[in-house]
Structures are given as C-alpha cells and as structure tokens.
Design an enzyme around this catalytic site. Structure first.
Site, mmCIF file in Angstrom:
data_model
loop_
_atom_site.group_PDB
_atom_site.id
_atom_site.type_symbol
_atom_site.label_atom_id
_atom_site.label_comp_id
_atom_site.label_asym_id
_atom_site.label_seq_id
_atom_site.Cartn_x
_atom_site.Cartn_y
_atom_site.Cartn_z
ATOM 1 N N SER A 26 7.862 0.448 20.524
ATOM 2 C CA SER A 26 7.098 -0.405 21.437
ATOM 3 C C SER A 26 7.658 -0.436 22.850
ATOM 4 O O SER A 26 6.941 -0.793 23.790
ATOM 5 C CB SER A 26 7.030 -1.832 20.886
ATOM 6 O OG SER A 26 8.330 -2.347 20.665
ATOM 7 N N ASP A 77 10.608 -12.888 26.362
ATOM 8 C CA ASP A 77 10.928 -11.724 25.512
ATOM 9 C C ASP A 77 12.040 -10.937 26.200
ATOM 10 O O ASP A 77 11.867 -10.464 27.319
ATOM 11 C CB ASP A 77 9.674 -10.869 25.362
ATOM 12 C CG ASP A 77 9.840 -9.678 24.432
ATOM 13 O OD1 ASP A 77 10.987 -9.294 24.133
ATOM 14 O OD2 ASP A 77 8.811 -9.107 24.024
ATOM 15 N N HIS A 123 11.167 -6.381 25.299
ATOM 16 C CA HIS A 123 10.047 -5.541 25.720
ATOM 17 C C HIS A 123 9.820 -5.619 27.224
ATOM 18 O O HIS A 123 9.573 -6.710 27.760
ATOM 19 C CB HIS A 123 8.773 -5.948 24.982
ATOM 20 C CG HIS A 123 8.865 -5.718 23.506
ATOM 21 N ND1 HIS A 123 9.233 -6.715 22.626
ATOM 22 C CD2 HIS A 123 8.661 -4.606 22.763
ATOM 23 C CE1 HIS A 123 9.240 -6.221 21.397
ATOM 24 N NE2 HIS A 123 8.901 -4.939 21.455
#
Length: 378
Positions: free
Chosen positions: A181, A348, A351
C-alpha cells in the site's frame, strides 16, 4: 486493405481504405443507455461476431447496469463471471501491433483489469475510476475483462478506448513495480489524497526512456505477489532492458500472514531469480519506516520490515538495492519530525499522502539514476 480510386478530371489515383478495412482505434460506450457521441454502443447482449469484429464472448454472463457518471459513464456492463483465466471477455479484433487501452469503470468499489489471461491494472478504486495501459497484440484479438479486486463487489465497465501506438507489438522499456500500500496506485490518479511512490514515480522518470507499470497492491505480501498473478503478468511481458523494482516486508512481518523472515527471504530470492532469467534487471527496494521513528531528532527504522534480509539478499544475488528505508530516514531527519508527519495521511504514521509519495518516488528515482539504472531522469 485499400482500393485505388481515379479522381475524375484530375488524372490522379489515390489509395483509400476499403469498406471492410479493420479499424485500429475504437471508442466503446457500454450499457443499454444512450450512446455518447463518437462512441460505439455495446450492451451486455452484444455477442462477438467476425463481421462486427467485437463483442462479448459469453454475453449470458454479462448484465447491463446503471452508473453514476455522465456521458459514456452514465451506464455500464457488469461481469457476472470473472477471473484472469475466465473466457467471459470482451473481444476486439486488432491487427498485430502495440495498443494503448484506456478503461473507465462504472460503479465499482475495487476492481482489476485483465487481458490476455493476466492482470494489466491492479485495484482501481471508486466509481468511474480511469486508467490506461499499453499491450502488444500478436494473435489478432484483444480479450479483456474486469475482474476481482475486492470480493463481493460488482465489477463493471463503462467505457474503453483503444489507440494503436505502433505496428510493432513491442513494449517500450518499462519499469515494473511490485509492492504494498505504500507503493500502490490510488484513484483518481492525478488528484488522489493518498499516494504510493510507484504511482508518483513517472513524474521523476524520463518518459522517452521508460514507461512505468505499477503492479503494487495494498496489503500484499511477497508470497501473494508471487503466487496470485502479479508476478505472472510481469513475467509475460518483461524483457531485457526493463527494470523490476520490488519492495516487500511491511505486511510480511505481520503475525496474521505467518511468514518467517527466512521464508520471506527465499520467496524474494525466487522472484529475483525468475526476473533475472528474462534478462531484465531486478532491483530490491526496502520500505520506508514510520513517520514517528525519531529518537533525539534522528529518524531511523533499519530494524523494521525484514530490511536486513532484503539488504543481504541483494548482496547474495548481486542485484541492485535501493535502500529507501535509510535514504528516506536521512531525508526525514533533515526536515524534522513535524514536516515528516505532514507527508503522511492524517492520523496515520505509515501511509504517505500524495506529497509524501512524491518525495519517496523522487528518492527512489535519484538512487536509480545514481546507480546508472535510469537514463534521462528528471
């Protein structure tokens, strides 16, 4: 096929396409609603025929559905059977050559595009998502379908454009990217808030030197990339002069994926060797750490994500290494904790957002250029 025509009074003979000449370019508007100007309408019941040169191979496994877009995106067809090896494809007769295919999905949560029995675009997300890819056609026909990206969702197609790029069915030199990701594409490609460095890499690579094909997907582990179709697609097309950038480890370290570090290393070795056997150049990439990996103002995450095994594998197999883990830490230390956190998604620390992905892509491209693996990086 062409026909010679004598122009009256001019004494000139010119070649014009014959009535049944096979087209090289198409624009398809799928579904049973109004057909957008300049497109050929295709409903779920339209079976392939040699006379028409396009249609669904098994229309009984298709359905017309509405879509929330506008124009050609206001309706779609749904693939009721799917999978990279499925025969439930949309077929188009095409002369041998290299083609650019642009697809726009209908109302679809997450779906991948397959053609010629392998993945072409991974995990397009959101209604009306659009992406494109180049593909060589050598057998006279393109066979394409929308297939599973997320189990239990609808896999739909609103429109497709086909443009012939070259008479030669040979792809340009390509950088193939595998990862998770932190590497993957997010949609819309040009404006997504979240980004993966593979998505932003084309901004830092001379398009005259390389195309970039990002096959990374969120949540992926080394075993899954090797066994579930992504590596298969790359091996079908990769060739001498191409690069294969492989970043794994973040999800492999998660207990739920039950991959020991020794197992991880051998799966990565297997992929490196399979790619090297094609004459292409495999390049191992280590994942960046978390935004919060600071101690006394210094960012370091060298013990994360099975990094040590990736570094050792590059040495053992004598393949290039982009140690993005260390390179990004150097950059994060330079800009400091607050500026580093601003490069990640809100709330986060793993990411990157679009700006963060662009910085990581820049670091990757700079190191590839430093190692002499890129020509014309920008």
């Amino acid at each position: 096929m062409t026909a010679a025509v004598l122009l009256a009074g001019a004494g000139l003979t010119v070649a014009v396409p014959a009535a049944n000449a096979e087209p090289s370019n198409y624009r398809f508007d799928y579904g049973n609603g109004p057909v957008e100007k300049g497109y050929s309408g295709v409903s779920a019941t339209d079976a392939y025929s040699a006379d028409k040169r396009y249609g669904f191979n098994t229309p009984g496994h298709m359905a017309d559905v509405p879509a929330k877009g506008t124009g050609a995106g206001s309706d779609a067809v749904r693939f009721l059977e799917f999978g990279t090896k499925s025969t439930n494809t949309f077929n188009v007769d095409l002369k041998e050559g290299l083609y650019k295919i642009t697809v726009t999905l209908g109302d679809t949560s997450r779906a991948s595009i397959a053609a010629e029995g392998v993945f072409q675009v991974m995990n397009m997300t959101g209604n009306g998502a659009t992406d494109s890819f180049e593909i060589p056609v050598t057998d006279g026909q393109l066979n394409l379908l929308v297939t599973e990206g997320k189990a239990g969702t609808a896999f739909t197609l609103s429109s497709m454009e086909i443009e012939k790029v070259s008479r030669q069915p040979e792809m340009d030199r390509t950088i193939w990217v595998g990862g998770d990701s932190t590497v993957a594409n997010y949609y819309p490609l040009a404006s997504s808030v979240q980004g993966g460095w593979g998505q932003l890499l084309p901004q830092f690579v001379d398009p005259e030197a390389f195309d970039v094909r990002n096959m990374a997907t969120g949540g992926q582990i080394a075993r899954g990339f090797r066994n579930d179709g992504q590596l298969e697609a790359i091996l079908q097309y990769i060739k001498p002069g191409d690069l294969f950038l492989l970043e794994m480890g973040i999800n492999d370290t998660a207990a739920k994926n039950a991959t020991t570090e020794a197992e991880f290393k051998e799966i990565m070795r297997d992929m490196v060797r399979q790619v090297a056997a094609t004459g292409a150049t495999p390049v191992l990439v280590t994942p960046q750490g978390r935004a919060t990996d600071f101690a006394d103002g210094v960012h370091s995450s060298v013990d994360r994500w099975y990094r040590h095994s990736t570094v050792a594998l590059a040495q053992e197999e004598n393949v290039p290494l982009v140690d993005l883990n260390v390179l990004s830490s150097t950059y994060f230390t330079e800009i400091g904790p607050a500026a580093t956190l601003a490069l990640f998604m809100t709330g986060d620390t793993l990411h990157p957002n679009r700006n963060g992905a662009a910085e990581l892509a820049r670091i990757v491209a700079d190191d590839l250029a430093r190692q002499g693996l890129l020509r014309g990086s920008v």
